[in-house]
Scaffold this motif. Sequence first.
Motif, PDB file in Angstrom:
ATOM      1  N   PHE A 144      14.261  -0.595  44.297  1.00 29.15           N
ATOM      2  CA  PHE A 144      13.352  -1.729  44.469  1.00 29.15           C
ATOM      3  C   PHE A 144      12.011  -1.275  45.047  1.00 29.15           C
ATOM      4  CE2 PHE A 144      11.482  -4.833  47.355  1.00 29.15           C
ATOM      5  CZ  PHE A 144      11.304  -5.927  46.524  1.00 29.15           C
ATOM      6  N   LEU A 145      12.060  -0.432  46.080  1.00 32.92           N
ATOM      7  CA  LEU A 145      10.832   0.044  46.726  1.00 32.92           C
ATOM      8  C   LEU A 145       9.978   0.870  45.775  1.00 32.92           C
ATOM      9  CD1 LEU A 145      12.291   1.092  50.210  1.00 32.92           C
ATOM     10  CD2 LEU A 145      10.849  -0.903  49.720  1.00 32.92           C
ATOM     11  N   ARG A 146      10.607   1.718  44.992  1.00 34.38           N
ATOM     12  CA  ARG A 146       9.850   2.560  44.058  1.00 34.38           C
ATOM     13  C   ARG A 146       9.177   1.703  42.978  1.00 34.38           C
ATOM     14  NH1 ARG A 146      10.631   7.638  45.439  1.00 34.38           N
ATOM     15  NH2 ARG A 146      12.592   8.273  46.456  1.00 34.38           N
ATOM     16  N   THR A 147       9.865   0.698  42.507  1.00 29.17           N
ATOM     17  CA  THR A 147       9.257  -0.182  41.512  1.00 29.17           C
ATOM     18  C   THR A 147       8.131  -1.008  42.122  1.00 29.17           C
ATOM     19  OG1 THR A 147      11.280  -0.295  40.201  1.00 29.17           O
ATOM     20  CG2 THR A 147       9.697  -2.080  39.898  1.00 29.17           C
ATOM     21  N   MET A 148       8.277  -1.398  43.371  1.00 35.57           N
ATOM     22  CA  MET A 148       7.184  -2.120  44.042  1.00 35.57           C
ATOM     23  C   MET A 148       5.929  -1.265  44.096  1.00 35.57           C
ATOM     24  SD  MET A 148       7.728  -5.298  45.137  1.00 35.57           S
ATOM     25  CE  MET A 148       7.098  -5.702  46.775  1.00 35.57           C
ATOM     26  N   ASP A 149       6.092   0.031  44.346  1.00 38.84           N
ATOM     27  CA  ASP A 149       4.942   0.941  44.348  1.00 38.84           C
ATOM     28  C   ASP A 149       4.318   1.029  42.951  1.00 38.84           C
ATOM     29  OD1 ASP A 149       5.170   1.486  47.026  1.00 38.84           O
ATOM     30  OD2 ASP A 149       6.290   3.352  46.756  1.00 38.84           O
ATOM     31  N   GLU A 150       5.157   1.103  41.928  1.00 36.88           N
ATOM     32  CA  GLU A 150       4.652   1.163  40.550  1.00 36.88           C
ATOM     33  C   GLU A 150       3.882  -0.111  40.195  1.00 36.88           C
ATOM     34  OE1 GLU A 150       7.996   1.751  38.048  1.00 36.88           O
ATOM     35  OE2 GLU A 150       8.536   3.716  38.908  1.00 36.88           O
ATOM     36  N   LEU A 151       4.428  -1.254  40.575  1.00 33.17           N
ATOM     37  CA  LEU A 151       3.772  -2.524  40.280  1.00 33.17           C
ATOM     38  C   LEU A 151       2.459  -2.670  41.050  1.00 33.17           C
ATOM     39  CD1 LEU A 151       6.856  -4.938  40.258  1.00 33.17           C
ATOM     40  CD2 LEU A 151       5.564  -4.097  38.284  1.00 33.17           C
ATOM     41  N   ALA A 152       2.425  -2.143  42.261  1.00 32.89           N
ATOM     42  CA  ALA A 152       1.190  -2.198  43.047  1.00 32.89           C
ATOM     43  C   ALA A 152       0.090  -1.384  42.367  1.00 32.89           C
ATOM     44  CB  ALA A 152       1.440  -1.684  44.465  1.00 32.89           C
ATOM     45  N   GLN A 153       0.443  -0.205  41.871  1.00 35.08           N
ATOM     46  CA  GLN A 153      -0.532   0.613  41.145  1.00 35.08           C
ATOM     47  C   GLN A 153      -0.987  -0.094  39.874  1.00 35.08           C
ATOM     48  OE1 GLN A 153       0.940   4.576  40.471  1.00 35.08           O
ATOM     49  NE2 GLN A 153       1.492   4.901  42.612  1.00 35.08           N
ATOM     50  N   GLN A 154      -0.051  -0.697  39.172  1.00 38.18           N
ATOM     51  CA  GLN A 154      -0.375  -1.429  37.945  1.00 38.18           C
ATOM     52  C   GLN A 154      -1.318  -2.594  38.239  1.00 38.18           C
ATOM     53  OE1 GLN A 154       3.084  -2.501  35.568  1.00 38.18           O
ATOM     54  NE2 GLN A 154       2.115  -4.429  34.980  1.00 38.18           N
ATOM     55  N   ALA A 155      -1.099  -3.247  39.388  1.00 42.75           N
ATOM     56  CA  ALA A 155      -1.929  -4.399  39.762  1.00 42.75           C
ATOM     57  C   ALA A 155      -3.253  -3.990  40.374  1.00 42.75           C
ATOM     58  CB  ALA A 155      -1.160  -5.283  40.741  1.00 42.75           C
ATOM     59  N   GLY A 156      -3.388  -2.716  40.714  1.00 44.88           N
ATOM     60  CA  GLY A 156      -4.629  -2.244  41.327  1.00 44.88           C
ATOM     61  C   GLY A 156      -4.776  -2.644  42.777  1.00 44.88           C
ATOM     62  N   VAL A 157      -3.627  -2.767  43.479  1.00 42.77           N
ATOM     63  CA  VAL A 157      -3.660  -3.090  44.911  1.00 42.77           C
ATOM     64  C   VAL A 157      -2.927  -1.995  45.670  1.00 42.77           C
ATOM     65  CG1 VAL A 157      -3.782  -5.566  44.508  1.00 42.77           C
ATOM     66  CG2 VAL A 157      -1.549  -4.486  44.785  1.00 42.77           C
ATOM     67  N   GLY A 158      -3.200  -1.899  46.958  1.00 43.18           N
ATOM     68  CA  GLY A 158      -2.580  -0.848  47.753  1.00 43.18           C
ATOM     69  C   GLY A 158      -1.095  -1.061  47.959  1.00 43.18           C
ATOM     70  N   GLU A 159      -0.705  -2.331  48.157  1.00 41.71           N
ATOM     71  CA  GLU A 159       0.694  -2.625  48.453  1.00 41.71           C
ATOM     72  C   GLU A 159       0.971  -4.080  48.102  1.00 41.71           C
ATOM     73  OE1 GLU A 159       3.828  -2.261  52.240  1.00 41.71           O
ATOM     74  OE2 GLU A 159       1.667  -1.980  52.526  1.00 41.71           O
ATOM     75  N   LEU A 160       2.158  -4.344  47.583  1.00 44.59           N
ATOM     76  CA  LEU A 160       2.588  -5.710  47.314  1.00 44.59           C
ATOM     77  C   LEU A 160       3.493  -6.172  48.454  1.00 44.59           C
ATOM     78  CD1 LEU A 160       3.465  -5.446  43.514  1.00 44.59           C
ATOM     79  CD2 LEU A 160       1.470  -6.563  44.523  1.00 44.59           C
ATOM     80  N   PRO A 161       3.316  -7.388  48.928  1.00 43.84           N
ATOM     81  CA  PRO A 161       4.120  -7.860  50.061  1.00 43.84           C
ATOM     82  C   PRO A 161       5.570  -8.108  49.680  1.00 43.84           C
ATOM     83  CG  PRO A 161       2.685  -9.612  49.255  1.00 43.84           C
ATOM     84  CD  PRO A 161       2.294  -8.368  48.515  1.00 43.84           C
ATOM     85  N   LYS A 162       6.461  -7.780  50.585  1.00 45.13           N
ATOM     86  CA  LYS A 162       7.883  -8.023  50.374  1.00 45.13           C
ATOM     87  C   LYS A 162       8.230  -9.415  50.893  1.00 45.13           C
ATOM     88  CE  LYS A 162       8.775  -3.104  51.100  1.00 45.13           C
ATOM     89  NZ  LYS A 162       7.467  -2.787  51.738  1.00 45.13           N
ATOM     90  N   GLY A 163       9.429  -9.881  50.522  1.00 42.01           N
ATOM     91  CA  GLY A 163       9.875 -11.179  50.991  1.00 42.01           C
ATOM     92  C   GLY A 163       9.282 -12.321  50.186  1.00 42.01           C
ATOM     93  N   GLY A 164       9.445 -13.510  50.736  1.00 41.05           N
ATOM     94  CA  GLY A 164       8.961 -14.695  50.032  1.00 41.05           C
ATOM     95  C   GLY A 164       8.054 -15.556  50.881  1.00 41.05           C
ATOM     96  N   GLY A 165       7.335 -14.941  51.809  1.00 42.69           N
ATOM     97  CA  GLY A 165       6.463 -15.690  52.713  1.00 42.69           C
ATOM     98  C   GLY A 165       5.086 -15.978  52.144  1.00 42.69           C
ATOM     99  N   GLU A 166       4.225 -16.478  53.011  1.00 37.97           N
ATOM    100  CA  GLU A 166       2.877 -16.875  52.591  1.00 37.97           C
ATOM    101  C   GLU A 166       2.044 -15.681  52.154  1.00 37.97           C
ATOM    102  OE1 GLU A 166      -0.284 -18.817  51.407  1.00 37.97           O
ATOM    103  OE2 GLU A 166       1.650 -19.724  51.893  1.00 37.97           O
TER     104      GLU A 166
END
Length: 311
Positions: free
Chosen positions: A257-279
Amino acid sequence: MKQLTPKAFDDYLAEAAEKIRQDGFSIVKDKPINYGQQIAVQFCEAKASVNIYNGKKGLTHVYNGDSALKQRLLLVLEGVQNASEELQPAAAGAMVTNGLWAGSDESGKGDFFGSLVVAATVVDSTTAAKLQAAGVKDCKLLTDKKILELEDIIKYTVVDYSVLELKPKIYNLRYEQVAAAGGKLNQLLGYGHVAALSQVLERQKDCHSALIDQFTQSTVNLKALQQRFPGCSVRQQPKAESNLAVAAASVLARARFLRTMDELAQQAGVGELPKGGGEQATACARRLAEKYGKDALREYVKLHFANYKRV
């Protein structure tokens, strides 16, 4: 310790929140309460909170929620562990005294961004002891860094393993198909557990015990596996991560899950995508929708989450 000044208490709260974030938790609530502050966190589906009071005798911390998460918060904020609630990392023979046994767990179920991952492992008493010595335990008790460090150790140590992933685009398609047939998330999760365990049980004919980390009261998954592998005793229980096969599966699932989050963040052009379901997750999705269009979120988030309606 004496009562802190208002500024010193504010500084302490800011430092505490930063420690929590650095440890991989998502802060879903951070609000003032009488004589203090409440910080609520989420990791996977687990939730916990800490009330921090600034009284005449100094700082006081009161923890509530998931026991494993409370333990992690206690370690992060105070550097100690409450022995009365300590979660043992699972004896090597927690499920059987000899032979092989399997366990499965999932990650990403409670995260708006990212995949749903289900993993299964097969261990015996020897490999379970090695996993315990390496520090393998419920992923909620480990930092993201430690989870990634343990990933290869687990893969090289266990008798067998399987990791199955539904990235957001495919996840959303499968969820829509399940929902159209009258099903819900637990049904999709059930398919994942059955598939992951089936892969390892098919290869390990001598494995006669399997344990699922319980996410539903339904026994449909147990019956499906029992029919396919009649020589294997399959059961499910809450907080099954106390068993090392399940704990190892939880780490493998979270690592993917963490590795895919890093891949998606790069794809989105952001440094990091937030985990969880908060604001924070909702706000990030809103920014991506403004940049790429709301339809593009199908590639990044789970569309059935309430967060999506707020974008």
